[in-house]
Design a protein around this motif. Sequence first.
Motif, PDB file in Angstrom:
ATOM      1  N   LEU A  53      31.303  16.078 -18.621  1.00  0.00           N
ATOM      2  CA  LEU A  53      30.934  16.101 -17.207  1.00  0.00           C
ATOM      3  C   LEU A  53      29.896  15.018 -16.887  1.00  0.00           C
ATOM      4  N   VAL A  54      28.923  14.842 -17.783  1.00  0.00           N
ATOM      5  CA  VAL A  54      27.913  13.809 -17.572  1.00  0.00           C
ATOM      6  C   VAL A  54      28.575  12.441 -17.517  1.00  0.00           C
ATOM      7  N   LEU A  55      29.472  12.173 -18.467  1.00  0.00           N
ATOM      8  CA  LEU A  55      30.139  10.878 -18.510  1.00  0.00           C
ATOM      9  C   LEU A  55      31.091  10.695 -17.331  1.00  0.00           C
ATOM     10  N   PHE A  56      31.756  11.781 -16.919  1.00  0.00           N
ATOM     11  CA  PHE A  56      32.676  11.697 -15.793  1.00  0.00           C
ATOM     12  C   PHE A  56      31.926  11.388 -14.493  1.00  0.00           C
ATOM     13  N   ILE A  57      30.793  12.081 -14.308  1.00  0.00           N
ATOM     14  CA  ILE A  57      29.970  11.827 -13.116  1.00  0.00           C
ATOM     15  C   ILE A  57      29.443  10.389 -13.146  1.00  0.00           C
ATOM     16  N   VAL A  78      24.163   3.309 -20.478  1.00  0.00           N
ATOM     17  CA  VAL A  78      23.277   4.321 -19.899  1.00  0.00           C
ATOM     18  C   VAL A  78      23.869   5.713 -20.075  1.00  0.00           C
ATOM     19  N   GLY A  79      25.193   5.854 -19.831  1.00  0.00           N
ATOM     20  CA  GLY A  79      25.852   7.147 -20.003  1.00  0.00           C
ATOM     21  C   GLY A  79      25.725   7.670 -21.420  1.00  0.00           C
ATOM     22  N   ARG A  80      25.906   6.771 -22.386  1.00  0.00           N
ATOM     23  CA  ARG A  80      25.766   7.178 -23.795  1.00  0.00           C
ATOM     24  C   ARG A  80      24.359   7.663 -24.091  1.00  0.00           C
ATOM     25  N   LYS A  81      23.367   6.964 -23.546  1.00  0.00           N
ATOM     26  CA  LYS A  81      21.979   7.343 -23.808  1.00  0.00           C
ATOM     27  C   LYS A  81      21.669   8.729 -23.235  1.00  0.00           C
ATOM     28  N   ILE A  82      22.194   9.018 -22.051  1.00  0.00           N
ATOM     29  CA  ILE A  82      21.972  10.336 -21.448  1.00  0.00           C
ATOM     30  C   ILE A  82      22.575  11.433 -22.318  1.00  0.00           C
ATOM     31  N   GLU A 136      19.256   1.917 -31.560  1.00  0.00           N
ATOM     32  CA  GLU A 136      20.035   1.188 -30.554  1.00  0.00           C
ATOM     33  C   GLU A 136      21.381   0.735 -31.124  1.00  0.00           C
ATOM     34  N   ARG A 137      21.929   1.541 -32.063  1.00  0.00           N
ATOM     35  CA  ARG A 137      23.211   1.201 -32.655  1.00  0.00           C
ATOM     36  C   ARG A 137      24.184   2.358 -32.467  1.00  0.00           C
ATOM     37  N   LEU A 138      25.400   2.026 -32.063  1.00  0.00           N
ATOM     38  CA  LEU A 138      26.453   3.023 -31.879  1.00  0.00           C
ATOM     39  C   LEU A 138      27.312   3.079 -33.139  1.00  0.00           C
ATOM     40  N   ILE A 139      27.629   4.292 -33.576  1.00  0.00           N
ATOM     41  CA  ILE A 139      28.539   4.466 -34.710  1.00  0.00           C
ATOM     42  C   ILE A 139      29.952   4.674 -34.165  1.00  0.00           C
ATOM     43  N   TYR A 140      30.821   3.698 -34.359  1.00  0.00           N
ATOM     44  CA  TYR A 140      32.230   3.879 -34.015  1.00  0.00           C
ATOM     45  C   TYR A 140      32.802   4.939 -34.961  1.00  0.00           C
ATOM     46  N   PHE A 160      32.193   6.542 -26.404  1.00  0.00           N
ATOM     47  CA  PHE A 160      31.595   6.491 -27.738  1.00  0.00           C
ATOM     48  C   PHE A 160      32.485   5.796 -28.772  1.00  0.00           C
ATOM     49  N   HIS A 161      33.558   5.181 -28.304  1.00  0.00           N
ATOM     50  CA  HIS A 161      34.439   4.406 -29.184  1.00  0.00           C
ATOM     51  C   HIS A 161      34.963   5.255 -30.348  1.00  0.00           C
ATOM     52  N   VAL A 162      35.578   6.376 -29.995  1.00  0.00           N
ATOM     53  CA  VAL A 162      36.274   7.209 -30.979  1.00  0.00           C
ATOM     54  C   VAL A 162      37.754   6.857 -30.888  1.00  0.00           C
ATOM     55  N   SER A 163      38.407   6.621 -32.017  1.00  0.00           N
ATOM     56  CA  SER A 163      39.810   6.225 -32.006  1.00  0.00           C
ATOM     57  C   SER A 163      40.518   6.806 -33.222  1.00  0.00           C
TER      58      SER A 163
END
Length: 323
Positions: A53-57, A78-82, A136-140, A160-163
């Motif tokens: 919901l947070v990401l959709f909004i 910003v969405g990821r950080k929230i 400040e690093r994203l884990i794919y 979040f780059h999940v595949s």
Amino acid sequence: MEFLENLYKTLHSLLSSYIDLDYSLWLYRFLTPLIVTFLLPLVFVALIYISFLVLFIYKLHRQVIMRAVQGDRNFWRVGRKIVAAIWDAHARIYHGYEVIGLENVPQEGPALIVYYHGAIPIDMYYLNSRMLLQRERLIYTIGDRFLFKLPGWGTISEAFHVSPGTVQSCVSILRDGNLLAISPGGVYEAQFGDHYYELLWRNRVGFAKVAIEAKAPIIPCFTQNLREGFRQVGIFRTFFMRLYNKVRIPVYPIYGGFPVKFRTYLGKPIPYDENLTPQDLQIKVATAIEDLINQHQRLPGSILLALLDRLPTFRRRVRRKEE
């Protein structure tokens, strides 16, 4: 007031004539722990959909939000950080979550994180959130294909780059200098692992091929008490295993959601070695994760003792015994 008293007496008399109230009260008290045990995993599911919901909004109102955070060209940052802040708060409060060995993850450049898969991989949500907030690093992440059929998962996977991942797509992610997390055991290990924490990789070497082709180091990863947080029902294992082999989606019922102590251990990086075959590298990584399990996990796992791990005095006593 007298009317209410008469009404109560009348209702009590009617109910008593049809229902054994003492038996009902006993049944309620008897079943409450069982009901709560199976409802607790819904907290985790609810948190996933709060994230959606947070990401959709955020996606829906991106223009307004982006104007508020001028200068940041990464749409999802910003969405990821929230969402990461929500998950990290849950991790700290509910599980007293800690990460040991964060210095083993490079500040920049590629690395493949290979982890033990719990009944629910909530520890990877926690680790990714901590990595985003502190490094400040994203884990794919590589996820099973069935996830992408769930409502709302498309937005989460996009942010979040999940595949699902193939060897070539994973190699490409690493060659671009990113962190990538893979569990060779996957859903099978999640469904049929137990509190003895045996690796159920079934000769899978795809992750090793990825690391070799990308020439990336591998970081072994294990979370203490993961199986004590969520577990599978201990009955009808053979039946559910046969059913899983036919449908290839999670079918084994899960219970738990206990607020046990979670502590993720990131081991020393295993550097790229051109002389290792995929099979040799698989054995080397499996041994590294098993060493983390044997060093940091009580075997067999105990839900009660994992709950006591939340108490500092109990943890100190356990450490003294280990020393």
